[in-house]
Design an enzyme around this catalytic site. Structure first.
Site: not given
Ligand code: NDP
Length: 245
Positions: A150, A16, A18, A188, A58-59, A37, A154
Site C-alpha cells: 500500500y 461509496r 470518499m 476503515t 475495473d481500473v 466502480d 501511494k
Molecule cells: P472504499 O473501500 O470505501 O471505496 C473504494 C471503492 O473503490 C470501493 O467501491 C471499491 O470497491 C472500489 N474499487 C476497488 N477496487 C476497484 C477496482 N479495481 N476498480 C474500480 N473500483 C475499485 O475506500 P475509501 O473511500 O476509504 O478510499 C478511497 C481512496 O482513498 C482509496 O484510494 C484509498 O486508498 C484512499 N485513502 C483512504 C483512506 C481512509 O482512511 N479511508 C486514507 C487515505 C487514503 P470494492 O468494495 O469492491 O473493493
C-alpha cells in the site's frame, strides 16, 4: 451558479466512501458526474440520486478505460475532471506478504491511476484542458508497518502525479495528489479511536472534508499542479503526547 457548471467529472471507485462524497459535492456544484466502480448496485443508486451516470469500470482493465472514456466523451462530453480514487488496502508484514497481494494492490492503486490518466488526456485536451486529482494517502508521505504494498503504491501515485503534471501542463491539464489521513469510510471499518488519538485533531476525517478539498482543487486552485494536498488532522505533523503522570 455552480463552481463546476457543465464540467464532466469522472470518479473511479465512486460508489461509496470518499468517491461517493466527491460525486455528491461535484454534482451539487453543477458537474455532470460519471461514477465508475466495480460495485454496480451502489453506483447505479448513487447516479440516480445525484442525476449522474454510472459505468462499470475495473481500473486495472486498460481496454475498459478506453471504452468508458470514449462513451463518456461522445455522450456526456469531454472529461474536465478525473478523480483517480479507487483503491484497496492489504495488511501483511513484508516477510510473509504474498506476490498476489502485492500485484493486486499495485495494480489497482498505482497502475489503475496510470491507466486513468493516460486514458483521459485526449478527451481533456480536446476541451482545452482539465484537472486530474490522484488520491494518494499519508502512506504516500511516510511508511507504515504491515502495509508495504500500500505504501509503495501511494508513494508511486505521488511521484507519478509529478511526472504527469510536467508532461500535461502544456495541454492545460493540472495534476495533483491528495493525501488523506484516517477517514471514516468502509475501508476503515474496524479501526477504533486509538488510531487518531495522537493526532493534533484527534478524530477521523469525514469523506465530505476530503471532497471539499477536491472541489477547491478542481475549481479554484488554478495555478497549482504537481503537488501534494495533505488532509490528515495533523497525522504527519508529529505525535500529540500527554505528559507523564
Ligand atoms: P472504499 O473501500 O470505501 O471505496 C473504494 C471503492 O473503490 C470501493 O467501491 C471499491 O470497491 C472500489 N474499487 C476497488 N477496487 C476497484 C477496482 N479495481 N476498480 C474500480 N473500483 C475499485 O475506500 P475509501 O473511500 O476509504 O478510499 C478511497 C481512496 O482513498 C482509496 O484510494 C484509498 O486508498 C484512499 N485513502 C483512504 C483512506 C481512509 O482512511 N479511508 C486514507 C487515505 C487514503 P470494492 O468494495 O469492491 O473493493
Amino acid at each position: 451558479m455552480g463552481k463546476l457548471d457543465g464540467k464532466v467529472a469522472l470518479i473511479t471507485g465512486g460508489s461509496r466512501g470518499m468517491g461517493a462524497a466527491h460525486a455528491r459535492l461535484m454534482a451539487s456544484e453543477g458537474a455532470k458526474v460519471v461514477i465508475t466502480d466495480v460495485l454496480d448496485d451502489e453506483g447505479h443508486a448513487l447516479a440516480d440520486e445525484i442525476g449522474g451516470t454510472y459505468h462499470h469500470l475495473d481500473v486495472t482493465d486498460e481496454n475498459a478505460w478506453a471504452s468508458v472514456v470514449a462513451d463518456v466523451h461522445a455522450n456526456v462530453g469531454p472529461i474536465g475532471v478525473l478523480i483517480n480514487n479507487a483503491g484497496i488496502v492489504g495488511f501483511s508484514p513484508i516477510a510473509t506478504a504474498s506476490t498476489d497481494e502485492w500485484n493486486r494492490v499495485i495494480g489497482i492503486n498505482l497502475t489503475g491511476t496510470f491507466f486513468g490518466m493516460r486514458a483521459v488526456v485526449e478527451s481533456m485536451t480536446s476541451a482545452g484542458g482539465g484537472v486530474i486529482i490522484n488520491i494518494s494517502s499519508t502512506a504516500g508521505l511516510q511508511g507504515y508497518s504491515n502495509l508495504s504494498a500500500y505504501v509503495a503504491s501511494k508513494w508511486g501515485v505521488r511521484g507519478l502525479t509529478k511526472s504527469a503534471a510536467l508532461d500535461l501542463g502544456q495541454h492545460g491539464i493540472r495534476v495533483v495528489s491528495i493525501h488523506p489521513g484516517p477517514i471514516k469510510t468502509p475501508m476503515t471499518d474496524g479501526f477504533g479511536d486509538e488510531m487518531t488519538a495522537q493526532q493534533a485533531i484527534p478524530r477521523f476525517g469525514l469523506p465530505e472534508e476530503v471532497a471539499a478539498m477536491a472541489l477547491f482543487i478542481a475549481a479554484d486552485a488554478t495555478y497549482t499542479t504537481g503537488t501534494e494536498f495533505v488532509i490528515d488532522g495533523g497525522a504527519t505533523v508529529g505525535a500529540a503526547l500527554q505528559p507523564p503522570q
